[in-house]
Motif scaffolding. Structure first.
Motif, PDB file in Angstrom:
ATOM      1  N   PHE A 145     -10.112 -21.541  -7.060  1.00  0.00           N
ATOM      2  CA  PHE A 145      -9.839 -20.966  -5.752  1.00  0.00           C
ATOM      3  C   PHE A 145     -10.639 -19.675  -5.655  1.00  0.00           C
ATOM      4  N   LYS A 146     -11.251 -19.450  -4.486  1.00  0.00           N
ATOM      5  CA  LYS A 146     -12.090 -18.247  -4.367  1.00  0.00           C
ATOM      6  C   LYS A 146     -11.547 -17.281  -3.327  1.00  0.00           C
ATOM      7  N   ILE A 147     -11.314 -16.080  -3.783  1.00  0.00           N
ATOM      8  CA  ILE A 147     -10.847 -15.046  -2.845  1.00  0.00           C
ATOM      9  C   ILE A 147     -11.825 -13.878  -2.839  1.00  0.00           C
ATOM     10  N   GLY A 148     -12.214 -13.460  -1.660  1.00  0.00           N
ATOM     11  CA  GLY A 148     -13.094 -12.301  -1.517  1.00  0.00           C
ATOM     12  C   GLY A 148     -12.261 -11.114  -1.077  1.00  0.00           C
ATOM     13  N   LEU A 149     -12.472  -9.968  -1.717  1.00  0.00           N
ATOM     14  CA  LEU A 149     -11.750  -8.753  -1.342  1.00  0.00           C
ATOM     15  C   LEU A 149     -12.782  -7.746  -0.875  1.00  0.00           C
ATOM     16  N   ALA A 150     -12.623  -7.288   0.351  1.00  0.00           N
ATOM     17  CA  ALA A 150     -13.676  -6.460   0.935  1.00  0.00           C
ATOM     18  C   ALA A 150     -13.115  -5.138   1.455  1.00  0.00           C
ATOM     19  N   GLY A 151     -13.991  -4.167   1.580  1.00  0.00           N
ATOM     20  CA  GLY A 151     -13.601  -2.865   2.135  1.00  0.00           C
ATOM     21  C   GLY A 151     -13.471  -1.855   1.017  1.00  0.00           C
ATOM     22  N   ASP A 152     -12.269  -1.273   0.896  1.00  0.00           N
ATOM     23  CA  ASP A 152     -12.053  -0.206  -0.076  1.00  0.00           C
ATOM     24  C   ASP A 152     -11.271  -0.749  -1.278  1.00  0.00           C
ATOM     25  N   ILE A 153     -12.000  -1.281  -2.228  1.00  0.00           N
ATOM     26  CA  ILE A 153     -11.347  -1.919  -3.380  1.00  0.00           C
ATOM     27  C   ILE A 153     -10.845  -0.863  -4.363  1.00  0.00           C
ATOM     28  N   ARG A 154     -11.550   0.246  -4.376  1.00  0.00           N
ATOM     29  CA  ARG A 154     -11.204   1.322  -5.304  1.00  0.00           C
ATOM     30  C   ARG A 154      -9.837   1.946  -5.009  1.00  0.00           C
ATOM     31  N   TYR A 155      -9.578   2.227  -3.735  1.00  0.00           N
ATOM     32  CA  TYR A 155      -8.350   2.971  -3.401  1.00  0.00           C
ATOM     33  C   TYR A 155      -7.254   2.124  -2.744  1.00  0.00           C
ATOM     34  N   SER A 156      -7.525   0.844  -2.444  1.00  0.00           N
ATOM     35  CA  SER A 156      -6.510   0.045  -1.732  1.00  0.00           C
ATOM     36  C   SER A 156      -5.452  -0.480  -2.688  1.00  0.00           C
ATOM     37  N   ARG A 157      -4.256   0.080  -2.582  1.00  0.00           N
ATOM     38  CA  ARG A 157      -3.166  -0.384  -3.455  1.00  0.00           C
ATOM     39  C   ARG A 157      -2.803  -1.834  -3.182  1.00  0.00           C
ATOM     40  N   THR A 158      -3.038  -2.287  -1.923  1.00  0.00           N
ATOM     41  CA  THR A 158      -2.706  -3.684  -1.598  1.00  0.00           C
ATOM     42  C   THR A 158      -3.601  -4.624  -2.394  1.00  0.00           C
ATOM     43  N   ILE A 159      -4.861  -4.255  -2.547  1.00  0.00           N
ATOM     44  CA  ILE A 159      -5.789  -5.101  -3.328  1.00  0.00           C
ATOM     45  C   ILE A 159      -5.376  -5.090  -4.788  1.00  0.00           C
ATOM     46  N   HIS A 160      -5.051  -3.909  -5.311  1.00  0.00           N
ATOM     47  CA  HIS A 160      -4.677  -3.835  -6.732  1.00  0.00           C
ATOM     48  C   HIS A 160      -3.497  -4.762  -7.022  1.00  0.00           C
ATOM     49  N   SER A 161      -2.438  -4.640  -6.216  1.00  0.00           N
ATOM     50  CA  SER A 161      -1.242  -5.466  -6.475  1.00  0.00           C
ATOM     51  C   SER A 161      -1.535  -6.947  -6.277  1.00  0.00           C
ATOM     52  N   LEU A 162      -2.357  -7.263  -5.275  1.00  0.00           N
ATOM     53  CA  LEU A 162      -2.637  -8.685  -5.016  1.00  0.00           C
ATOM     54  C   LEU A 162      -3.414  -9.312  -6.176  1.00  0.00           C
ATOM     55  N   VAL A 163      -4.364  -8.571  -6.716  1.00  0.00           N
ATOM     56  CA  VAL A 163      -5.142  -9.110  -7.853  1.00  0.00           C
ATOM     57  C   VAL A 163      -4.226  -9.284  -9.072  1.00  0.00           C
ATOM     58  N   TYR A 164      -3.369  -8.290  -9.338  1.00  0.00           N
ATOM     59  CA  TYR A 164      -2.441  -8.427 -10.478  1.00  0.00           C
ATOM     60  C   TYR A 164      -1.566  -9.674 -10.289  1.00  0.00           C
ATOM     61  N   LEU A 165      -1.104  -9.861  -9.065  1.00  0.00           N
ATOM     62  CA  LEU A 165      -0.189 -10.979  -8.797  1.00  0.00           C
ATOM     63  C   LEU A 165      -0.910 -12.326  -8.908  1.00  0.00           C
ATOM     64  N   LEU A 166      -2.054 -12.449  -8.267  1.00  0.00           N
ATOM     65  CA  LEU A 166      -2.757 -13.742  -8.277  1.00  0.00           C
ATOM     66  C   LEU A 166      -3.211 -14.099  -9.687  1.00  0.00           C
ATOM     67  N   ASN A 167      -3.625 -13.093 -10.426  1.00  0.00           N
ATOM     68  CA  ASN A 167      -4.088 -13.366 -11.794  1.00  0.00           C
ATOM     69  C   ASN A 167      -2.923 -13.779 -12.694  1.00  0.00           C
ATOM     70  N   LYS A 168      -1.738 -13.319 -12.336  1.00  0.00           N
ATOM     71  CA  LYS A 168      -0.551 -13.690 -13.110  1.00  0.00           C
ATOM     72  C   LYS A 168      -0.197 -15.158 -12.893  1.00  0.00           C
TER      73      LYS A 168
END
Ligand code: NCD
Length: 299
Positions: A145-168
């Motif tokens: 499955f391919k997910i692209g994350l765009a914009g502010d990856i460094r500071y976006s807490r939503t991206i951080h949590s989503l990556v932790y969750l999907l990888n889990k």
């Protein structure tokens, strides 16, 4: 009740007696839970969807109005939280400082839900994002499955949590981070270390906006974010080229691509795209209530 001088002795004694009674009875007789909403940082969706969820499950809300609170008299956030703990059964806290909620766990005994801590995490947003994706795909099956994350990856807490969750939940997800170098995960940051230790074989960085179409055309999910200017210790130049969507850019994407955004948006997704069936950010808004109802119910 105007002045203590007016109170009868008998009335004062009765207040003492009844206070004892209520103290003993409180938790046993009252099964309506009170949820404290403590937002030390602005919020529309997270705060109001929690409030809606609390009403829908039959709970009660106690909401801190930070701007009119005793912080104006110099009270610390620590004392504010310690105080509100005494009034509620569960605390829902948003704070501008990364790691602040984790600190609270050391001095608060009641359940706490992190509603966003600085550029750290936003776990309930990630759960509603997962729920939204799962209305279209089943991520619990270990399929690629391919997910692209765009914009502010460094500071976006939503991206951080989503990556932790999907990888889990699925080790076959491939993450493509689409941004300019300044806003990609930075060496030494917790998120950078996490993805490099845990998703090494399934991450891809895209620095070049020239081949962005090619990247977008391979995705199953595109997760957009705004630039978190309030978290930067450098002045962000608006002429930096970050991804701004357009009909043309998504023309040749997969038929079942879904485009997501935690909102609020700035100009990275123009409103003219809102009726495009691929855009699901208002589905996320709606799902936020159901997922938060589920979280509160289970807690
Ligand atoms: C996000 C947040 O607060 O982290 N919004 C939200 O909770 N839906 C995203 C953002 O502020 O950009």
């Amino acid at each position: 009740m105007n002045s203590i001088k007016d109170l009868h002795l008998e009335f004062i004694k009765n207040i003492m007696v009844y206070s004892d009674k209520f103290k003993l009875l409180d938790f046993k007789t009252n099964d309506t839970r009170i949820f404290g909403l403590l937002f030390f940082e602005p919020s529309t969706r997270t705060c109001l969807s929690f409030e809606s969820a609390i009403h829908k499950i039959g709970g009660k809300v106690l909401k801190l109005d930070y701007n009119s609170s005793s912080k104006n008299k110099g009270e610390s956030d620590y004392d504010t939280i310690k105080t509100i703990e005494k009034y509620v059964d569960v605390l829902i806290i948003r704070h501008p400082e990364k790691g602040f909620i984790n600190e609270c766990l050391k001095f608060i005994k009641k359940p706490i839900i992190n509603a966003g801590d600085g550029d750290g995490e936003h776990p309930t947003q990630a759960l509603l994002d997962l729920y939204t994706i799962n209305n279209f795909y089943d991520l619990f099956q270990d399929k690629p499955f391919k997910i692209g994350l765009a914009g502010d990856i460094r500071y976006s807490r939503t991206i951080h949590s989503l990556v932790y969750l999907l990888n889990k939940i699925n080790k076959n997800i491939e993450f493509t981070f689409i941004s300019i170098p300044q806003l990609l995960p930075q060496k030494g940051d917790e998120f950078y270390n996490y993805i490099n230790n845990n998703c090494k074989n399934n991450i891809c960085y895209s620095y070049s906006m020239n081949d962005v179409k090619n990247q977008l055309n391979q995705l199953d999910v595109l997760y957009m974010t705004r630039i978190q200017k309030e978290r930067m210790d450098f002045t962000f130049q608006n002429n930096h080229q970050i991804l701004i969507l357009s009909e043309d850019l998504i023309k040749n994407t997969k038929d079942n691509l879904i485009i997501m955004h935690p909102l609020p948006r700035n100009d990275e997704i123009p409103e003219t795209l809102d009726n495009n069936p691929k855009c699901k950010y208002f589905d996320q808004v709606e799902n936020g209530v159901y997922v938060r109802m589920a979280i509160l119910h289970l807690i």
